[in-house]
Enzyme design. Structure first.
Site, PDB file in Angstrom:
ATOM      1  N   ARG A  17       0.804  -1.226   0.000  1.00  0.00           N
ATOM      2  CA  ARG A  17       0.000   0.000   0.000  1.00  0.00           C
ATOM      3  C   ARG A  17       0.841   1.283   0.000  1.00  0.00           C
ATOM      4  O   ARG A  17       0.324   2.363  -0.219  1.00  0.00           O
ATOM      5  CB  ARG A  17      -0.951  -0.024   1.223  1.00  0.00           C
ATOM      6  CG  ARG A  17      -2.033  -1.076   1.104  1.00  0.00           C
ATOM      7  CD  ARG A  17      -2.679  -1.390   2.443  1.00  0.00           C
ATOM      8  NE  ARG A  17      -1.853  -2.279   3.255  1.00  0.00           N
ATOM      9  CZ  ARG A  17      -2.188  -2.751   4.461  1.00  0.00           C
ATOM     10  NH1 ARG A  17      -3.346  -2.373   5.011  1.00  0.00           N
ATOM     11  NH2 ARG A  17      -1.385  -3.554   5.130  1.00  0.00           N
ATOM     12  N   GLN A  76      12.988 -14.447   6.630  1.00  0.00           N
ATOM     13  CA  GLN A  76      11.692 -15.050   6.309  1.00  0.00           C
ATOM     14  C   GLN A  76      11.639 -15.575   4.876  1.00  0.00           C
ATOM     15  O   GLN A  76      10.802 -16.411   4.541  1.00  0.00           O
ATOM     16  CB  GLN A  76      10.543 -14.039   6.535  1.00  0.00           C
ATOM     17  CG  GLN A  76       9.181 -14.713   6.459  1.00  0.00           C
ATOM     18  CD  GLN A  76       8.028 -13.749   6.597  1.00  0.00           C
ATOM     19  OE1 GLN A  76       8.206 -12.537   6.668  1.00  0.00           O
ATOM     20  NE2 GLN A  76       6.820 -14.294   6.639  1.00  0.00           N
TER      21      GLN A  76
HETATM   22  C1  UD1 Z   1      -1.632  -6.083  10.993  1.00  0.00           C
HETATM   23  C2  UD1 Z   1      -2.584  -6.996  11.766  1.00  0.00           C
HETATM   24  C3  UD1 Z   1      -3.841  -6.229  12.119  1.00  0.00           C
HETATM   25  C4  UD1 Z   1      -3.477  -5.014  12.925  1.00  0.00           C
HETATM   26  C5  UD1 Z   1      -2.426  -4.150  12.212  1.00  0.00           C
HETATM   27  C6  UD1 Z   1      -1.903  -3.107  13.165  1.00  0.00           C
HETATM   28  C7  UD1 Z   1      -2.172  -9.274  10.967  1.00  0.00           C
HETATM   29  C8  UD1 Z   1      -2.670 -10.390  10.135  1.00  0.00           C
HETATM   30  N1  UD1 Z   1      -2.897  -8.162  10.957  1.00  0.00           N
HETATM   31  O1  UD1 Z   1      -2.276  -5.749   9.784  1.00  0.00           O
HETATM   32  O2  UD1 Z   1      -4.714  -7.055  12.891  1.00  0.00           O
HETATM   33  O3  UD1 Z   1      -4.641  -4.251  13.197  1.00  0.00           O
HETATM   34  O4  UD1 Z   1      -1.325  -4.943  11.783  1.00  0.00           O
HETATM   35  O5  UD1 Z   1      -1.012  -2.248  12.540  1.00  0.00           O
HETATM   36  O6  UD1 Z   1      -1.183  -9.445  11.641  1.00  0.00           O
HETATM   37  N2  UD1 Z   1       5.313  -8.729   7.985  1.00  0.00           N
HETATM   38  C9  UD1 Z   1       6.307  -9.665   7.931  1.00  0.00           C
HETATM   39  N3  UD1 Z   1       6.114 -10.795   7.196  1.00  0.00           N
HETATM   40  C10 UD1 Z   1       4.942 -11.040   6.540  1.00  0.00           C
HETATM   41  C11 UD1 Z   1       3.918 -10.066   6.624  1.00  0.00           C
HETATM   42  C12 UD1 Z   1       4.134  -8.929   7.348  1.00  0.00           C
HETATM   43  O7  UD1 Z   1       7.378  -9.499   8.522  1.00  0.00           O
HETATM   44  O8  UD1 Z   1       4.853 -12.093   5.914  1.00  0.00           O
HETATM   45  C13 UD1 Z   1       5.543  -7.482   8.753  1.00  0.00           C
HETATM   46  C14 UD1 Z   1       5.436  -6.232   7.905  1.00  0.00           C
HETATM   47  O9  UD1 Z   1       6.698  -5.873   7.373  1.00  0.00           O
HETATM   48  C15 UD1 Z   1       4.909  -5.209   8.879  1.00  0.00           C
HETATM   49  C16 UD1 Z   1       4.156  -6.019   9.905  1.00  0.00           C
HETATM   50  O10 UD1 Z   1       4.541  -7.359   9.737  1.00  0.00           O
HETATM   51  O11 UD1 Z   1       5.953  -4.506   9.517  1.00  0.00           O
HETATM   52  C17 UD1 Z   1       2.631  -5.896   9.750  1.00  0.00           C
HETATM   53  O12 UD1 Z   1       2.265  -6.253   8.435  1.00  0.00           O
HETATM   54  P1  UD1 Z   1       1.153  -5.424   7.646  1.00  0.00           P
HETATM   55  O13 UD1 Z   1       1.047  -6.028   6.292  1.00  0.00           O
HETATM   56  O14 UD1 Z   1       1.393  -3.992   7.753  1.00  0.00           O
HETATM   57  O15 UD1 Z   1      -0.152  -5.852   8.478  1.00  0.00           O
HETATM   58  P2  UD1 Z   1      -1.487  -4.983   8.596  1.00  0.00           P
HETATM   59  O16 UD1 Z   1      -2.312  -5.198   7.378  1.00  0.00           O
HETATM   60  O17 UD1 Z   1      -1.181  -3.610   8.981  1.00  0.00           O
HETATM   61 MG    MG Z   2       0.576  -2.535   9.021  1.00  0.00          MG
END
Ligand code: UD1
Ligand code: MG
Length: 463
Positions: A17, A76
């Site tokens: 996004r 990862q």
């Molecule tokens: C996530 C939460 C949501 C919460 C929000 C708060 C989940 C499924 N959802 O959504 O409930 O309200 O954060 O900000 O957890 N990341 C990894 N590996 C991955 C995916 C993500 O390291 O495979 C990291 C991203 O780099 C990021 C963080 O995890 O720093 C959160 O990921 P993001 O995609 O931003 O989750 P949200 O959609 O914001």
């Molecule tokens: Mg997030």
């Protein structure tokens, strides 16, 4: 005995996004990459050997951004969701036992105090996990927190998987949790990517723990700013503004006057002494250190500078990687480039540019000059329009000027060149040979007077 704590920061996602080629956690707010804020907060509750960053997208750059903190890294590979991000670290994390705190690398405003409260609440309870929640007027994008009648957390439902009734809930998941490590590792492998996004959602752990008869509790925050997650550039701007407001407030409470603080940009690591006045629309960036009783004039931009005490930076001055000693003055409209040093009480005025130059104590270059690769002693006067010609088209050459030297206006000093102590250079001179001590150097055509020239010309051209 209290269970030992370790922290895992999830920072492997690209951040679709953001619409960027750069991994989201590398984008900056408050002058630091998002992930660096989170690492610092983690280090307030655990030593570096118990803090891990999960990296994936642009792993090398993310590692480099926080390498100086000596934290551990977990690779990862392809990011398949927040639960997958934890699972890949199982071999290293599970043996640590105790409590596992999870932070997301896109949540830069969390304070150490709140994180400590989360851990304390989990330590004191018999719950399997504690999650930080808050209420948002517009909860879109966040996971919704579904509670039972007793106030326990029943489930977290992601936006993409939520029913209309669940979407109407405005209590949201911050993404900051403290888990009992044994239970987390027992149930984490049960999470399936059975949602519209096809991701392994860490948030599904809550429903699983409940189904297995465990409690999950919430730490509810009235103030939602701390858990702002950065997903878009709009969020990034908001996080930046909040971090900067926090910084200016901290400085004001330490005795710095900031006029119209909402217009002032100060990076997180900047230090400013008491009784310094910062005028509107100033930017103080990087690791700048500013002493007491200074004034930073409106519109000035300072990056990685060191200012002594009572330094007067007049409006619209740019200073980068330079040191200005006590009582020195720069501007208005001056440009001070890297590796420049202004001695105590030295003055640099309007439209003066300095690069890799030392201007000695009480020396002045007050108007329209370029001084580059120059070493200038104390008590000199560098006249308006003086230029050090430091570049011959191939190489840079030094200019050395002693103490108490007077350089007249519009002098051109062709480097390499030396002007010894107490010498004078006449205005308009082009100086190509060294000037000895106490000499006057003139390097210009002698003036010629042609008496009556105008009258003669007028008569000669009469029709
Ligand atoms: C996530 C939460 C949501 C919460 C929000 C708060 C989940 C499924 N959802 O959504 O409930 O309200 O954060 O900000 O957890 N990341 C990894 N590996 C991955 C995916 C993500 O390291 O495979 C990291 C991203 O780099 C990021 C963080 O995890 O720093 C959160 O990921 P993001 O995609 O931003 O989750 P949200 O959609 O914001
Ligand atoms: Mg997030």
């Amino acid at each position: 005995m209290q269970a030992p704590v370790h922290v895992v920061i999830l920072a492997a996602g690209l951040g679709t996004r953001m619409k960027s080629r750069r991994a989201k956690v590398l984008h900056e707010a408050g002058g630091l990459p998002l992930v660096e804020h989170v690492v610092r907060t983690a280090l307030a509750v655990a030593p570096p050997e118990r803090v891990f960053v999960v990296v994936g997208c642009q792993a090398e750059q993310v590692r480099a951004a926080v390498s100086r903190y000596s934290v551990g890294f977990i690779e990862q590979g392809e990011p398949k969701g927040t639960a997958h991000a934890l699972l890949v670290g199982r071999d290293r994390l599970e043996p640590l036992g105790g409590l596992l705190t999870v932070l997301y690398g896109d949540c830069p405003l969390l304070t150490p105090a709140t994180l400590l409260r989360l851990i304390a609440q989990q330590q004191a309870s018999d719950a399997a996990a504690t999650v930080i929640t808050t209420r948002l007027e517009d909860p879109s994008g966040y996971g919704r927190v579904i509670r039972d009648e007793q106030g326990g957390v029943l489930a977290i439902v992601e936006q993409k998987a939520a029913s209309p009734a669940e979407l109407a809930v405005n209590e949201i998941n911050s993404g900051i949790y403290c888990f009992r490590s044994d239970l987390l590792w027992r149930y984490l492998p049960e999470i399936r990517p059975d949602n519209p996004a096809g991701e392994y959602y860490l948030t599904d752990i809550v429903g699983i723990l409940r189904r297995e008869g465990h409690k999950v509790q919430a730490l509810f925050l009235e103030d939602s700013t701390e858990v702002l997650g950065v997903n878009t550039r709009v969020d990034l701007a908001r996080a930046d503004a909040l971090l900067r407001a926090r910084k200016t407030q901290e400085l004001m409470l330490e005795g710095v006057t900031i006029r119209q603080p909402e217009t002032v940009t100060v990076d997180c690591d900047v230090r400013v002494g008491a009784d310094t006045v910062i005028e509107p629309f100033v930017q103080i960036l990087g690791r700048s250190v500013i002493g007491r009783d200074c004034r930073i004039g409106t519109g000035s931009i300072l990056r990685d500078v060191e200012l002594g005490e009572r330094v007067d930076v007049r409006p619209y001055t740019l200073i980068e990687e330079a040191r200005l000693e006590d009582d020195s003055r720069a501007g208005p409209f001056a440009r001070i480039r890297p590796a420049t040093h202004l001695g105590a009480g030295a003055h640099v005025g309007n439209f003066v540019e300095l690069k890799n130059t030392r201007l000695g104590a009480r020396s002045k270059a007050n108007h329209l000059a370029y001084l580059g690769d120059a070493e200038i002693g104390a008590d000199c006067n560098i006249g308006a329009g003086t230029i050090t010609c430091n570049y011959d088209g191939e190489r840079k050459h030094p200019t050395r000027i002693g103490n108490r030297v007077f350089v007249g206006s519009n002098a051109t000093l062709v480097a390499p060149i030396e002007l010894a102590d107490d010498c004078y250079v006449g205005a308009g001179s082009v100086i190509t040979e060294p000037v000895p001590s106490e000499a006057l150097a003139l390097g210009r055509a002698r003036q010629v007077i042609k008496e009556g020239w105008v009258r003669k010309r007028r008569e000669a051209t009469k029709p």
